[in-house]
Structure formats: structure tokens, C-alpha cells
Design a protein around this motif. Structure first.
Motif, PDB file in Angstrom:
ATOM      1  N   VAL A 211       1.259  41.367  83.208  1.00 28.86           N
ATOM      2  CA  VAL A 211      -0.129  41.307  82.768  1.00 28.86           C
ATOM      3  C   VAL A 211      -0.273  40.666  81.392  1.00 28.86           C
ATOM      4  O   VAL A 211      -1.393  40.420  80.940  1.00 28.86           O
ATOM      5  N   ASP A 212       0.858  40.386  80.732  1.00 27.33           N
ATOM      6  CA  ASP A 212       0.822  39.842  79.368  1.00 27.33           C
ATOM      7  C   ASP A 212       1.974  38.856  79.207  1.00 27.33           C
ATOM      8  O   ASP A 212       3.144  39.234  79.305  1.00 27.33           O
ATOM      9  N   ARG A 213       1.644  37.596  78.963  1.00 28.32           N
ATOM     10  CA  ARG A 213       2.648  36.531  78.869  1.00 28.32           C
ATOM     11  C   ARG A 213       3.655  36.746  77.743  1.00 28.32           C
ATOM     12  O   ARG A 213       4.761  36.226  77.767  1.00 28.32           O
ATOM     13  N   ARG A 214       3.291  37.530  76.756  1.00 29.61           N
ATOM     14  CA  ARG A 214       4.190  37.741  75.615  1.00 29.61           C
ATOM     15  C   ARG A 214       5.367  38.651  75.966  1.00 29.61           C
ATOM     16  O   ARG A 214       6.397  38.632  75.269  1.00 29.61           O
ATOM     17  N   TYR A 215       5.223  39.433  77.032  1.00 30.74           N
ATOM     18  CA  TYR A 215       6.223  40.451  77.348  1.00 30.74           C
ATOM     19  C   TYR A 215       6.540  40.393  78.846  1.00 30.74           C
ATOM     20  O   TYR A 215       5.678  40.676  79.684  1.00 30.74           O
TER      21      TYR A 215
END
Length: 427
Positions: free
Chosen positions: A64-68
């Protein structure tokens, strides 16, 4: 009441009907390119599985989050920029008659350093595995609300893309599981302390997701039966959380267990591993029986099923509604068809060849490095079979005695995919 047959349909509370009692449980494919989007490989793989006879497929971790990320190669859905690719994936996954749920997930502290050196977690408790994971930052209130919003957004896009439902990943030590466990959640605010507070994140993720997709769209959850770590999430906790989820309106609960530090979802519990003379089937059935007493919502159990007799027993004696299969379908993608036809009594392969050796070098190893290599080797053997099928090749059904080779393949592939992704240009 007559026990359900394998071929008997299952109706979920939201009204959707599943055609039989088999689900393909999620396994990380790691097939996405540097743009984090699904591609032709996903379509080929899931179309093959869809022809295999199961009623339901779960995608691997969709972040749900490209950073993680859970690992490089995960599909990421933050917005609708890859909507066409998602639609093609969903269509392929349903082409053989199965339904497809998108598993939506956030790794929390279980994010490798090649992706992010400072991941997020409820508390700053570091995952200690070979230095592969950085020390996490304790989430702020804004971080928590942002994560809740992201789960709901990803679910809404999944619905728009034609997926039949979503599954919130609340097991295996990922972010939601981290909130549930007192080992990884040492907060003293409204998100920590009591079980009710620790479950608040999951319940708000569910509430936001349900609001985004409506009452008729299936929302499932994958929940740990226990962490199998001293001081962690217990079976009693799991029963209570399952009751709360049922009250909230969840459609399906899949039971599993363990975390990266205690990988019961790969190897079974430590007690089962020590029982070398006993077939280690259906790792979590003992715990599922307790959850079954607590709730009436449909239950799936995944982990260890190999014999048709054990699967039937789970339906007849343990009150389980669906059988979750993962590894066997990586080497025998049409195994469910053979079960439904009555032409097989056992599926899967002998996994002894996926370990360094036997005895203290095998399933009962006590050395942490040997245990790690054996565990990663088993996971990566099946990842390799998924990779082969995604390219239109047949899986290898012989478990080759090359544990160190699969371990090295994992390290190399994760590093290369991570670096390629890090330096890729984004629109």
C-alpha cells in the motif's frame, strides 16, 4: 448437519458465492518490474492457477506504500496509474473460473534495507536477522492515519480494477500483526497496551476499507493464530480479535501463524518440527479449533495440508470452511482438480532436498544460521517455481538438494531488484 464436501459452494456474509472449498493462499511472487506494476508474468502465472480448479486465489503481498516493501518485486498500488495492468491481471486470474482477492499489505519493520533502511513500525523494535533489516522508526499518529488511508485506497482501486475482493494481511509479523503483538507494540498511547488498543489499528483498517468498497464487496483478513514467541500474540488474543472482526462484519478469516523471527507459517510450530516421526500436516488446525468455537464467520486454514484425508478431516471434524493451499500449487498448479476428481490422495513434494541436510542440518536444526538457510531455501524454491510458470514453463517437481544455492539466489535477486528499482526513473 452434513459435513461439507470439497465441491460444495461456500457463501460469504457479503453474499458472494465461492464454487468449492479450496483457496490458493498468498505467496509472494516478486515479479513486478522497477515500476512496481503487475505485468504479463503475473497474467501467465495466475491464469495457469485459475485453470487449476480452486474457488479462490489470493494475490501475493500487494503493498500500500511504495516506500516500504516486503521485498523488491512486490506489486504496489497507491493510485490508479497502473489500473489497466491491474485489470489485465484480475481478468487473467479469473479466466479459468476462480475468483481473485488482492492481498493488501504493509511490511512495517519487515522491510529489507535494500528497500528502506528506516522502516516504520508501532515501536522501534529491530528485527534481528543477519542485518538484513534496519531499525524501524516508531510511527507517529499521522503515520498511523496515513497507513489506514492507504489500505482503504488500495482496496478501492482493487475493486475498480475488477478484483473480486481484498484480504487485509494481519499475520506473519507484517505491520498489522506488529500492532497486535505486545513484542513489537510497546506503545503507551491509544494504539498500544491492552489487546483492545492493539487491535484498534486492524479494526480501523477494516472500517476504512469497508467504507471504501461498500457492504457487498468481500473483505477478508489473514490473522495469526499466534506468534509462537514468548510474550507475543496468543491464541486467546486471536479468538478475541476474530470475535471483534466478526462483529465488525468481516467476510472470511484465514488463519496462519508466526513472524520472520519464528517462521511457523513456513515450517510449522517448533513442537511439530520436533515430532519427526509424525506427519506435520495442517500446522494451525489445533488453534483453528479454538477460533472456530469463538466465531461463526467462514474460516480458512493454511499451512501443511498435503493429504486429502487431512483436508477432509479439517472440514468434517474441525469445522473449517475452506482449505488453504500454497506450496503444492507451485509445483502442481492443477492439484485441486485432481482432488475434486478423486484421482489423488496426496499432493506436494518431499521437501527434504530443500535443506542443507538431515538431523542437525535439517528440520530439527538448532543453529540459527542453518535454520535461516533452510527456511529461506524452502521459500525460494517455490518462488523459483512461480518464476518458471510466469514464463510459461512447467515447474520442477524434484526438490533439489541445493539449499545454499537457493539462499544465495534470494540474496542476489533481492539486491539486484532493489538496486534496479532504486535507480529507475519514475514518471
Amino acid at each position: 448437519m452434513t459435513a461439507p464436501r470439497f465441491s460444495e459452494p461456500l457463501d460469504l456474509p457479503c453474499g458472494i458465492r465461492l464454487k468449492n472449498r479450496f483457496a490458493r493462499s498468498a505467496m509472494t511472487e516478486a515479479l513486478a518490474g522497477a515500476n512496481d506494476a503487475p505485468n504479463n508474468n503475473h497474467q501467465t502465472l495466475y491464469a495457469e492457477w485459475s485453470r487449476g480448479g480452486m474457488a479462490l486465489q489470493m494475490t501475493g503481498n500487494v503493498m500500500v506504500d511504495r516506500r516500504y516493501l516486503e521485498r523488491p518485486g512486490n506489486v504496489v498500488v497507491e493510485d490508479d496509474t497502473t489500473l489497466d495492468a491491474l485489470r489485465a491481471w484480475a481478468e487473467a486470474a479469473k479466466s479459468g473460473g476462480s475468483k481473485i482477492f488482492m492481498q493488501i499489505s504493509h511490511p512495517g519493520r519487515q522491510c529489507p534495507i535494500v528497500v528502506n533502511t528506516r522502516p516504520l513500525s508501532p515501536s522501534a523494535e529491530k528485527l534481528r536477522i543477519l542485518g538484513l533489516f534496519g531499525k524501524p522508526k516508531a510511527m507517529t499518529s499521522d503515520d498511523i492515519q496515513d497507513a489506514i488511508r492507504r489500505y482503504a485506497m488500495t482496496a478501492e482501486i482493487a475493486q475498480k480494477a475488477g478484483f473480486d475482493g481484498v484480504q487485509i494481511h494481519a499475520a506473519h509479523g507484517y505491520l498489522v500483526s506488529q500492532f497486535l503483538s505486545p513484542i513489537t507494540n510497546q506503545r503507551t498511547d491509544e494504539w498500544g497496551g491492552s489487546l483492545e488498543n492493539r487491535a484498534k489499528f486492524l479494526r480501523q483498517v477494516y472500517a476504512a476499507t469497508r467504507l471504501a468498497v461498500g457492504k457487498d464487496f468481500p473483505v477478508a483478513v489473514k490473522l495469526n493464530s499466534a506468534d509462537f514467541q514468548k510474550g507475543g500474540f496468543t491464541i486467546e488474543d486471536s479468538c478475541q480479535v476474530a470475535q471483534w472482526l466478526e462483529q465488525d462484519g468481516i467476510d472470511l478469516i484465514e488463519l496462519s501463524g508466526g513472524t520472520y523471527e519464528q517462521m511457523s507459517f513456513v515450517n510449522g510450530t517448533e513442537e511439530q518440527q520436533r515430532e519427526s516421526t509424525v506427519k506435520r500436516e495442517a500446522y494451525f488446525l489445533e488453534y483453528a479449533r479454538e477460533v472456530r468455537k469463538a466465531v461463526s464467520v467462514p474460516l480458512t486454514v493454511t499451512g501443511g495440508f498435503r493429504s486429502v484425508a487431512a483436508m477432509q478431516q479439517a472440514l468434517v471434524e474441525d469445522g473449517i470452511d475452506m482449505i488453504g493451499l500454497a506450496r503444492p500449487l507451485c509445483v502442481q498448479p492443477h492439484a485441486v482438480n485432481t482432488i475434486l476428481e478423486g484421482t489423488t490422495e496426496r499432493i506436494g513434494i518431499n521437501e527434504d532436498g530443500l535443506m542443507i541436510g538431515q538431523g542437525r542440518f535439517g528440520a530439527n536444526a538448532q543453529n540459527w544460521l542453518i535454520k535461516l538457510i533452510n527456511t529461506v531455501s524452502q521459500v525460494e524454491y517455490y518462488a523459483w517455481q512461480m518464476n518458471r510458470m510466469s514464463r510459461g514453463l512447467m515447474p520442477q517437481t524434484d526438490a533439489r538438494n541445493n539449499a545454499i544455492g537457493y539462499f544465495v539466489w534470494y540474496l542476489n535477486r533481492t539486491t539486484m531488484l532493489g538496486l534496479r528499482r532504486k535507480f529507475a526513473r519514475r514518471p
